[in-house]
Design an enzyme around this catalytic site. Structure first.
Site, PDB file in Angstrom:
ATOM      1  N   GLU A   1       0.780  -1.220   0.000  1.00 23.12           N
ATOM      2  CA  GLU A   1       0.000   0.000   0.000  1.00 23.12           C
ATOM      3  C   GLU A   1       0.821   1.284   0.000  1.00 23.12           C
ATOM      4  O   GLU A   1       0.513   2.212  -0.724  1.00 23.12           O
ATOM      5  CB  GLU A   1      -0.981   0.005   1.162  1.00 23.12           C
ATOM      6  CG  GLU A   1      -2.289   0.640   0.747  1.00 23.12           C
ATOM      7  CD  GLU A   1      -3.449   0.135   1.564  1.00 23.12           C
ATOM      8  OE1 GLU A   1      -3.508   0.502   2.739  1.00 23.12           O
ATOM      9  OE2 GLU A   1      -4.274  -0.626   1.030  1.00 23.12           O
ATOM     10  N   ASP A   2       1.832   1.357   0.839  1.00 20.28           N
ATOM     11  CA  ASP A   2       2.553   2.618   0.957  1.00 20.28           C
ATOM     12  C   ASP A   2       3.733   2.734  -0.007  1.00 20.28           C
ATOM     13  O   ASP A   2       4.731   3.365   0.298  1.00 20.28           O
ATOM     14  CB  ASP A   2       3.039   2.814   2.398  1.00 20.28           C
ATOM     15  CG  ASP A   2       1.881   3.229   3.292  1.00 20.28           C
ATOM     16  OD1 ASP A   2       0.818   3.544   2.734  1.00 20.28           O
ATOM     17  OD2 ASP A   2       2.037   3.235   4.505  1.00 20.28           O
TER      18      ASP A   2
HETATM   19 MN    MN Z   1       5.088   1.337   7.827  1.00 21.89          MN
END
Ligand code: MN
Length: 724
Positions: free
Chosen positions: A76-77
């Site tokens: 996700e990041d």
């Molecule tokens: Mn993290």
């Protein structure tokens, strides 16, 4: 800055035989995905997963968990190209892919500061929604590193993150017995969440530094000498207490910073429990204990398994200080809590049962563990043990709703509001349309679709789990049932009266009293209701109203009688024959909504006539547990212009114009569309189209389903109940 080699070394040292190759691959993959990305500090993003993995390695966790630390932000990041769950599974196996997926899911929880009353729910949720407690450990390590580097984050975000840490993650770490992480998180949260008081306290400690250090040295020396003299082997350490525990004390005692003296704590680690109590006696013979401050958490452990003896004593100079006494193993558990499980996983005898006797929960776990070697199953057990009765789900706005296990979208809807429940026509879980009886799982985001004027279905009673939903549905159905009975009763009676040339008005004006007396009903509406429900027949009424008029021969109850009844919205008519019953209400079940051509079965409801289901209706099995309630039914001749609602669910590739193509096709077939809607699942690159159409019979539906199937891109077409 942590280097990968540091992690590798640590794992190698503490867990001989660990799969270091796995760690290396995880490292390289993470570096590849995060390349070019930076943190607020300007450092390469990779420093973050490395630091998280290091914290996990420091807890002696297994290599799968450490690898998850390296990979935890890759899905996700990460900027493009981020990893997908499938890719992770292919490269690192299902276990690690599941762990990373769990951490990714927990990110949903980080929306703004939680309201106070939500905080407890959120903590529970975090524990309940993960299949594997290691996910929470990774999440805590992630938060710890983010807190350690919070100074680089823009000031307006710092406070929110600090508050969230204090409300959610500190209690969570405490619940899992991770004393070390809890302490550090608490101090950092205080530093950014309440900078003023933090500064005052650190200044105060700094000003008294010399006195404090002298006290630590002196007391430490005395303890060392005295314990040795009595033959007790122990490790002694003295330190300044955490800012947060000092602050807690200040609040409890309602004192100012200047009045804080009780800032030093000693810890004595012994080999045996006996030596713990021995050391306590020796200490109290040197310094007088402060009354009311002796705590025996060895005999009475805290709920998170913490064990220790605590006492506060008064030094010669008049400063109180605290001493904690425990065994090495208890200390291990106090610092690392649930993580200690992995620490000892490969060193069989370290945590023996005697040492944790009295600790009900852990003892159960250990006993269980003897039977179950597999750590995943172990954790599933732990998880179930924590909150067996509840699921925690979200509203689309992020509010947590707690329901009983097994609850469905209908239960959820009634918890939100009674009207939301009544008008519920559909539900989405995590963005996807689902049947209304789907069981909710912790962490699901539930969205309810409503339609004003919609009414609850009796079939919901088969699957709802909460008492609230059940009673609201019952109450509503009862009201509707009565309204319909009154309406039906009146129309049946009017027909009969017409044949005898009596108006309804005459009946109201002249025969009310006689009818109430004869049929023992308080009002005429009650009489209509009894007529509608078939408890009284129109000819019985006629006998009272016009005894001289010869009542028409009533149809013998055993012959086939045709019954029609207006449907809910009063437009369409059901045409179903019921064998062996007089005037009775017949309705098509909302759960399967049969249409002519379907094989059908009748179910005798309580006081509501016959409800007709398709033979394949999933609810039927449950309903017909009572064989006596089954009744044979058949379709009346299909002639006439009756129309029936049918639902068609179409799964199609995500391409423009699909809904239009389907609508055009139905138009060509001269089929009226009552409702059409589409949803796109961008992850799967497909759309789900729901059409509710008016048809005459099953053949017609089968024909159009076949035609829709031939539209390019369509993957699946099936008939569903039109209520979805
Ligand atoms: Mn993290």
């Amino acid at each position: 800055m942590i280097r990968f080699e540091d992690i590798q070394e640590q794992v190698e040292q503490r867990r001989p035989g660990a799969d270091l190759e796995l760690l290396r691959r995880a490292y390289i993959f993470s570096a590849m995905v995060h390349r070019g990305q930076t943190r607020y500090s300007g450092e390469p993003y990779l420093t973050h997963p490395l630091a998280v993995a290091h914290i996990l390695a420091d807890l002696d966790l297994d290599e799968q968990t450490v690898a998850t630390g390296l990979l935890h932000d890759t899905v996700e990041d990460a900027e493009d190209p981020h990893a997908t769950a499938i890719e992770l599974e292919g490269k690192f196996g299902r276990e690690i892919a599941n762990l990373v997926d769990g951490v990714t899911k927990l990110k949903r929880l980080e929306f703004g500061s939680a309201e106070e009353r939500q905080a407890e729910n959120l903590r529970k949720l975090m524990l309940a929604m993960v299949d594997d407690i290691r996910v929470v450990l990774v999440k805590l390590a992630d938060r710890l590193h983010n807190m350690r580097t919070l100074e680089h984050v823009p000031a307006h975000k710092q406070r929110r993150i600090a508050v969230e840490t204090m409300e959610i993650y500190v209690p969570l770490a405490n619940r899992l017995g991770l004393g070390q992480i809890k302490g550090e998180l608490e101090n950092l949260a205080l530093r950014y969440g309440d900078p003023e008081i933090f500064r005052q306290l650190t200044d105060h400690l700094e000003a008294n530094k010399e006195v404090i250090e002298a006290l630590i040295a002196q007391v430490g020396g005395t303890l060392d000498d005295q314990l040795k003299e009595h033959g007790i082997t122990a490790k002694i350490s003295g330190r300044v207490k955490g800012i947060s525990s000092i602050l807690r004390k200040m609040r409890v005692q309602e004192i100012e910073v200047q009045e804080v003296y009780d800032v030093v704590a000693f810890r004595i680690l012994t080999d045996t429990v006996k030596d713990c109590y021995g050391a306590l006696g020796i200490i109290h013979s040197i310094w007088p204990p402060v009354p009311g401050r002796i705590k025996d958490y060895i005999a009475m452990p805290k709920p998170n398994l913490y064990q220790s003896l605590h006492t506060s004593v008064m030094s010669e100079r008049g400063f109180p200080f605290e001493i904690q006494i425990r065994t090495e193993e208890m200390h291990e558990l106090a610092e690392h809590g649930i993580a200690a499980h992995w620490r000892y996983k490969d060193r069989d005898q370290k945590l023996s049962r005697e040492e944790v006797s009295g600790v009900q929960w852990l003892r159960q776990v250990l006993e269980f563990q003897q039977d179950v070697r597999d750590s995943q199953e172990f954790m599933r057990y732990v998880k179930i043990d924590l909150f067996p009765e509840e699921v925690h789900v979200f509203t689309p706005k992020g509010k947590v709703v707690t329901l009983s296990r097994g609850a469905t979208p209908i239960d959820f809807a009634y918890t939100i509001h009674t009207e939301v429940g009544h008008q519920c026509v559909g539900a989405k879980i995590n963005g996807r349309l689902v049947p209304l009886k789907t069981e909710l799982k912790s962490g699901d985001i539930v969205e309810i679709r409503t339609q004003s004027g919609h009414e609850p279905s009796r079939d919901w009673l088969v699957f709802v789990k909460t008492a609230r939903a059940r009673s609201k549905i019952r109450a509503h159905l009862k009201r509707i049932e009565r309204e319909r009975s009154v309406e039906l009763g009146r129309s049946l009676l009017e027909k009969e009266l017409r044949r005898a040339s009596i108006s309804f008005k005459t009946l109201e004006d002249e025969h009310k009293a006689a009818l109430r007396e004869e049929f023992k009903v308080p009002t005429l509406d009650d009489l209509m209701a009894a007529l509608g429900a078939g408890r009284i027949t129109p000819s019985q009424v006629l006998k009272v109203v016009a005894p001289d008029k010869e009542a028409k021969e009533e149809e013998a109850p055993s012959i086939l009688s045709r019954v029609t009844r207006a449907l809910g919205r009063g437009k369409r008519a059901d045409k179903v024959l019921v064998r062996g019953m007089g005037d009775t209400m017949v309705s098509l079940a909302g759960c399967c909504r049969p249409i002519p051509g379907d094989e059908i079965v009748g179910y005798i409801t309580r006081g509501r006539g016959v409800s007709v289901h398709t033979e394949s209706c999933p609810n039927l099995e449950q309903l017909l547990l009572d064989e006596n309630r089954k009744i044979e039914v058949e379709w009346a001749s299909a002639g006439g212009a009756s129309r029936f609602d049918v639902g068609i669910r179409i799964v199609t590739a995500n391409r423009p114009g699909q809904l239009r193509r389907i609508a055009e096709l139905l138009e060509q077939e001269k089929i009226n569309i009552r409702h059409a809607g589409a949803d796109v699942d961008s992850e799967r690159e497909e759309g789900v189209i729901m059409v509710i159409a008016e048809v005459e019979n099953r053949k017609q539906v089968e024909r159009i389903i076949e035609k829709i199937r031939r539209i390019g891109g369509v993957r699946q077409v099936r008939r569903v109940a039109p209520s979805l």
